[in-house]
Design a protein around this motif. Structure first.
Motif, mmCIF file in Angstrom:
data_model
loop_
_atom_site.group_PDB
_atom_site.id
_atom_site.type_symbol
_atom_site.label_atom_id
_atom_site.label_comp_id
_atom_site.label_asym_id
_atom_site.label_seq_id
_atom_site.Cartn_x
_atom_site.Cartn_y
_atom_site.Cartn_z
ATOM 1 N N PHE A 130 4.904 7.458 -1.765
ATOM 2 C CA PHE A 130 5.690 7.047 -0.595
ATOM 3 C C PHE A 130 5.312 5.627 -0.207
ATOM 4 O O PHE A 130 4.115 5.293 -0.157
ATOM 5 C CB PHE A 130 5.315 7.893 0.621
ATOM 6 N N GLU A 131 6.280 4.815 0.126
ATOM 7 C CA GLU A 131 6.010 3.537 0.788
ATOM 8 C C GLU A 131 7.273 3.142 1.561
ATOM 9 O O GLU A 131 8.200 3.931 1.661
ATOM 10 C CB GLU A 131 5.472 2.471 -0.181
ATOM 11 N N ARG A 183 4.614 13.556 7.847
ATOM 12 C CA ARG A 183 3.303 13.654 8.504
ATOM 13 C C ARG A 183 3.476 14.370 9.851
ATOM 14 O O ARG A 183 4.283 13.947 10.678
ATOM 15 C CB ARG A 183 2.714 12.265 8.752
ATOM 16 N N ILE A 239 -3.735 4.292 -1.080
ATOM 17 C CA ILE A 239 -4.733 4.373 0.006
ATOM 18 C C ILE A 239 -4.730 5.743 0.690
ATOM 19 O O ILE A 239 -5.491 5.966 1.614
ATOM 20 C CB ILE A 239 -4.519 3.254 1.045
ATOM 21 N N PHE A 283 6.748 5.911 8.635
ATOM 22 C CA PHE A 283 5.452 6.277 8.065
ATOM 23 C C PHE A 283 5.111 7.727 8.396
ATOM 24 O O PHE A 283 4.507 8.422 7.588
ATOM 25 C CB PHE A 283 4.385 5.340 8.655
ATOM 26 N N THR A 326 0.860 -1.186 0.000
ATOM 27 C CA THR A 326 0.000 0.000 0.000
ATOM 28 C C THR A 326 0.897 1.236 0.000
ATOM 29 O O THR A 326 2.074 1.163 0.378
ATOM 30 C CB THR A 326 -0.930 0.034 1.233
ATOM 31 N N THR A 327 0.314 2.353 -0.412
ATOM 32 C CA THR A 327 1.133 3.545 -0.621
ATOM 33 C C THR A 327 0.308 4.813 -0.488
ATOM 34 O O THR A 327 -0.917 4.771 -0.612
ATOM 35 C CB THR A 327 1.772 3.478 -2.026
HETATM 36 N N1 URA Z 1 2.078 3.241 3.224
HETATM 37 C C1 URA Z 1 2.952 4.236 3.379
HETATM 38 O O1 URA Z 1 4.148 4.009 3.628
HETATM 39 N N2 URA Z 1 2.493 5.504 3.282
HETATM 40 C C2 URA Z 1 1.208 5.806 3.050
HETATM 41 O O2 URA Z 1 0.838 6.986 2.995
HETATM 42 C C3 URA Z 1 0.297 4.738 2.873
HETATM 43 C C4 URA Z 1 0.765 3.452 2.968
#
Ligand code: URA
Length: 274
Positions: free
Chosen positions: A206-207, A178, A231, A172, A104-105
């Motif tokens: 971003f992931e 964030r 997502i 994250f 997911t990203t």
């Molecule tokens: N995974 C992440 O690393 N960032 C996101 O914003 C959503 C999923």
């Protein structure tokens, strides 16, 4: 020893019984869902589970079967590059040769919407685990053949897809800039506007795993690729869009599975692309 069970993943080469391709999810529940072993029976709509190999440390792994009998390993990387690096090392040791991350990203480009999928062609790799495996400057590039196969499948299935550069980072919250949704409101100055800086570098998302996976692929001689469900739309908000997450995850799983099923593995052997 070929049959030795590896310490973290909890299975060995004999358990794979010739399977060389893996779908690697960060989330154990996604790995279970792909393999037909989700807790909610309604989610078991993709493959039939042939065998649960392990649930050690939440690194759930299953051998799963398509209706025509083709088999795939559905495994779990855990969150982030340190965990993924252990799992990928052990998967290589037991005989896995192709790995598609199904993750997911969060998108950082205005035209990359939640619900769609991002297929990474390479990554900006800001990950400590990768630095233990290759120099910082070493390219974090996906296998081109596996990557094009993902794009072609997404197109065929009518899934909205994007291909491009991904930022793979170790956290994250702080690392992805964030602050509203983070306990820590005091980001270091260089991270305060990191999403915008990367947006201007034409990075699309971003992931937290692809960059290390790609570097390991090149060093180890594995074909690696990554498809992620979008997502979060970081241009709009920091939050995860739970409704769109369902659609996006379903899209990423369908594309990854159909790609594995239809794969022409001619060019996936390392002798063609090292
Ligand atoms: N995974 C992440 O690393 N960032 C996101 O914003 C959503 C999923």
């Amino acid at each position: 020893m070929a049959g030795e069970k590896k310490y973290h993943i909890g299975f060995g080469a004999d358990d794979l019984d010739g399977v060389e391709i893996a779908l690697l999810s960060g989330d154990p529940e996604r790995a279970a869902k792909i393999a037909g072993r989700a807790q909610d029976p309604a989610q078991n709509k993709y493959l039939e589970c042939e065998r649960e190999l392990s649930t050690v440390r939440g690194l759930n792994s299953y051998i799963a079967r398509f209706p025509d009998g083709k088999r795939v390993l559905s495994a779990t990387s855990g969150m982030g590059a340190p965990s993924l690096s252990i799992v990928v090392n052990e998967l290589a040791a037991v005989g896995i040769r192709q790995i598609i991350r199904v993750g997911t990203t969060g998108s950082i480009q205005p035209d990359v919407h939640a619900g769609s999928v991002v297929i990474s062609r390479a990554a900006l790799c800001r990950q400590g685990a990768a630095d233990d495996i290759a120099p910082k400057e070493y390219p974090a590039a996906a296998n081109p053949f596996l990557t094009v196969a993902l794009v072609e499948t997404a197109q065929k299935l009518g899934v909205e897809w994007h291909i491009g550069l991904t930022a793979s980072v170790d956290s994250f919250y702080e690392g992805q800039g964030r602050s509203d949704t983070s306990f820590n409101k005091h980001l270091q100055p260089w991270l305060q506007d990191i999403a915008t800086q990367y947006q201007h570098l034409n990075i699309i998302n971003f992931e937290m795993e692809a960059g290390t996976l790609f570097k390991m692929g090149s060093v180890y001689g594995l074909a690696t690729a990554c498809i992620c469900a979008v997502i979060a739309e970081r241009v709009q908000a920091e939050d995860i869009d739970e409704e769109k997450k369902k659609i996006a995850e379903e899209n990423a799983i369908r594309v990854a599975l159909q790609t594995v099923h239809d794969l022409d593995s001619t060019y996936l052997d390392a002798k063609f692309w090292r």
